[in-house]
Each structure stands twice: as structure tokens, then as C-alpha cells.
Design a protein around this motif. Structure first.
Motif, PDB file in Angstrom:
ATOM      1  N   LEU A  22       0.888  -1.455  -0.061  1.00 18.61           N
ATOM      2  CA  LEU A  22      -0.003   0.052   0.110  1.00 18.61           C
ATOM      3  C   LEU A  22       0.817   1.212   0.084  1.00 18.61           C
ATOM      4  CD1 LEU A  22      -2.697  -1.137   2.739  1.00 18.61           C
ATOM      5  CD2 LEU A  22      -2.858  -1.084   0.221  1.00 18.61           C
ATOM      6  N   ILE A  23       0.108   2.379  -0.337  1.00 13.91           N
ATOM      7  CA  ILE A  23       0.867   3.591  -0.450  1.00 13.91           C
ATOM      8  C   ILE A  23       0.305   4.344   0.931  1.00 13.91           C
ATOM      9  CG2 ILE A  23       1.141   5.820  -1.618  1.00 13.91           C
ATOM     10  CD1 ILE A  23       1.028   4.015  -4.217  1.00 13.91           C
ATOM     11  N   ARG A  24       1.390   5.236   1.391  1.00 12.68           N
ATOM     12  CA  ARG A  24       0.810   5.853   2.843  1.00 12.68           C
ATOM     13  C   ARG A  24       0.648   7.256   2.293  1.00 12.68           C
ATOM     14  NH1 ARG A  24       4.114   8.077   7.654  1.00 12.68           N
ATOM     15  NH2 ARG A  24       2.383   8.058   9.364  1.00 12.68           N
ATOM     16  N   ILE A  25      -0.565   7.806   2.715  1.00 12.53           N
ATOM     17  CA  ILE A  25      -0.733   9.299   2.367  1.00 12.53           C
ATOM     18  C   ILE A  25      -0.697   9.974   3.905  1.00 12.53           C
ATOM     19  CG2 ILE A  25      -2.448  10.782   1.693  1.00 12.53           C
ATOM     20  CD1 ILE A  25      -3.604   8.712  -0.013  1.00 12.53           C
ATOM     21  N   VAL A  26      -0.015  11.059   3.981  1.00 15.64           N
ATOM     22  CA  VAL A  26       0.445  11.628   5.343  1.00 15.64           C
ATOM     23  C   VAL A  26      -0.463  12.987   5.253  1.00 15.64           C
ATOM     24  CG1 VAL A  26       2.237  12.393   6.924  1.00 15.64           C
ATOM     25  CG2 VAL A  26       2.361  10.100   5.365  1.00 15.64           C
ATOM     26  N   CYS A  27      -0.691  13.302   6.609  1.00 14.76           N
ATOM     27  CA  CYS A  27      -1.302  14.860   7.043  1.00 14.76           C
ATOM     28  C   CYS A  27      -0.562  15.055   7.990  1.00 14.76           C
ATOM     29  CB  CYS A  27      -2.799  14.975   7.305  1.00 14.76           C
ATOM     30  SG  CYS A  27      -3.452  16.424   7.681  1.00 14.76           S
ATOM     31  N   ASN A  28       0.515  16.162   7.726  1.00 14.89           N
ATOM     32  CA  ASN A  28       1.449  16.571   8.874  1.00 14.89           C
ATOM     33  C   ASN A  28       0.861  17.713   9.736  1.00 14.89           C
ATOM     34  OD1 ASN A  28       1.624  19.008   7.508  1.00 14.89           O
ATOM     35  ND2 ASN A  28       3.596  18.533   6.609  1.00 14.89           N
ATOM     36  N   GLU A  32      -0.727  19.958   5.621  1.00 13.33           N
ATOM     37  CA  GLU A  32      -0.281  19.436   4.215  1.00 13.33           C
ATOM     38  C   GLU A  32      -0.523  17.868   3.996  1.00 13.33           C
ATOM     39  OE1 GLU A  32       3.929  20.448   4.179  1.00 13.33           O
ATOM     40  OE2 GLU A  32       3.708  22.467   3.629  1.00 13.33           O
ATOM     41  N   ILE A  33      -0.972  17.608   2.939  1.00 13.24           N
ATOM     42  CA  ILE A  33      -1.436  16.184   2.688  1.00 13.24           C
ATOM     43  C   ILE A  33      -0.447  15.735   1.595  1.00 13.24           C
ATOM     44  CG2 ILE A  33      -3.145  14.410   1.910  1.00 13.24           C
ATOM     45  CD1 ILE A  33      -5.177  16.298   3.575  1.00 13.24           C
ATOM     46  N   GLN A  42       6.465  12.075   9.358  1.00 16.83           N
ATOM     47  CA  GLN A  42       5.809  12.461  10.728  1.00 16.83           C
ATOM     48  C   GLN A  42       4.222  12.887  10.218  1.00 16.83           C
ATOM     49  OE1 GLN A  42       7.843  14.872  13.126  1.00 16.83           O
ATOM     50  NE2 GLN A  42       9.153  13.334  13.937  1.00 16.83           N
ATOM     51  N   GLY A  43       3.404  12.534  11.032  1.00 16.38           N
ATOM     52  CA  GLY A  43       1.859  12.823  10.935  1.00 16.38           C
ATOM     53  C   GLY A  43       1.013  11.517  10.581  1.00 16.38           C
ATOM     54  N   ILE A  48      -3.470   3.460   0.862  1.00 19.79           N
ATOM     55  CA  ILE A  48      -4.352   3.281  -0.250  1.00 19.79           C
ATOM     56  C   ILE A  48      -3.567   2.356  -1.271  1.00 19.79           C
ATOM     57  CG2 ILE A  48      -3.554   5.468  -1.301  1.00 19.79           C
ATOM     58  CD1 ILE A  48      -6.603   5.726  -2.076  1.00 19.79           C
ATOM     59  N   CYS A  49      -4.447   1.464  -1.808  1.00 20.73           N
ATOM     60  CA  CYS A  49      -3.829   0.794  -2.855  1.00 20.73           C
ATOM     61  C   CYS A  49      -3.161   1.705  -3.922  1.00 20.73           C
ATOM     62  CB  CYS A  49      -5.039  -0.114  -3.364  1.00 20.73           C
ATOM     63  SG  CYS A  49      -5.710  -1.197  -2.369  1.00 20.73           S
TER      64      CYS A  49
END
Length: 95
Positions: A22-28, A32-33, A42-43, A48-49
Motif C-alpha cells: 500500500l501507499i501511505r498518505i500523510v497529513c502533517n 499538508e497532505i 511524521q504525521g 491506499i492501494c
């Protein structure tokens, strides 16, 4: 004893898969996403696939809004689509 494989759930399709697939999506902290290709930013993270369909489902169901506990700007989804298209696995050649 075999090592335990960490599993995560895709916010788009809801399927549980090994974390590395999976791919990690981060909100710091600044709000910022972005896509976290290293898996170490960090965040707050959501997974998500690496498929456009999963990102479309996540956008339609407001899954990232819930995961990050804040509204996500539609422009962010467009930027994520661009980044995912770079990371998306190319279709395998016919065997």
C-alpha cells in the motif's frame, strides 16, 4: 517462528493488505497532505492501494476526510492522482 507481516486497510476499497503493498498518505502538523513513499514521514497516515480506482472511491466516500479528521481540499485529490499515476504499477505484458 515466521515473522508477522503488518497489515493495513485501504481507505478506498477497504481491503486489508500487507503494508508494503500500500501507499501511505500523510497529513502533517501544518495540514499538508502528501504521498509518503518512504513510509516514515511524521504525521497522521492513511493507506491506499496503488490504483486510481481506490483514490476515486476514497474521494467519493470522503474517506480521507474521516482518516485525517479534517476536510480535504479537492485540489489535494488531483495532486494525489498525479503522484499515484507515477507510482502505479505498469500493466504486465501478456504471457
Amino acid at each position: 517462528m515466521p515473522r508477522k507481516i503488518p497489515m493495513r486497510q485501504c481507505v478506498g476499497c477497504g481491503e486489508s493488505r500487507p503494508k508494503k503493498e500500500l501507499i501511505r498518505i500523510v497529513c502533517n502538523k501544518e495540514g499538508e497532505i502528501r504521498v509518503d513513499v518512504t513510509g516514515r514521514m511524521q504525521g497522521r497516515g492513511a493507506y491506499i492501494c496503488p490504483r486510481q480506482e481506490c483514490l476515486n472511491k476514497a474521494a467519493k466516500r470522503s474517506a480521507l476526510n474521516r482518516a485525517f479528521e479534517r476536510p480535504v481540499d479537492p485540489a489535494v485529490f488531483e495532486a494525489l492522482k498525479e503522484e499515484l499515476s507515477k507510482l502505479e504499477a505498469p500493466p504486465e505484458a501478456g504471457r
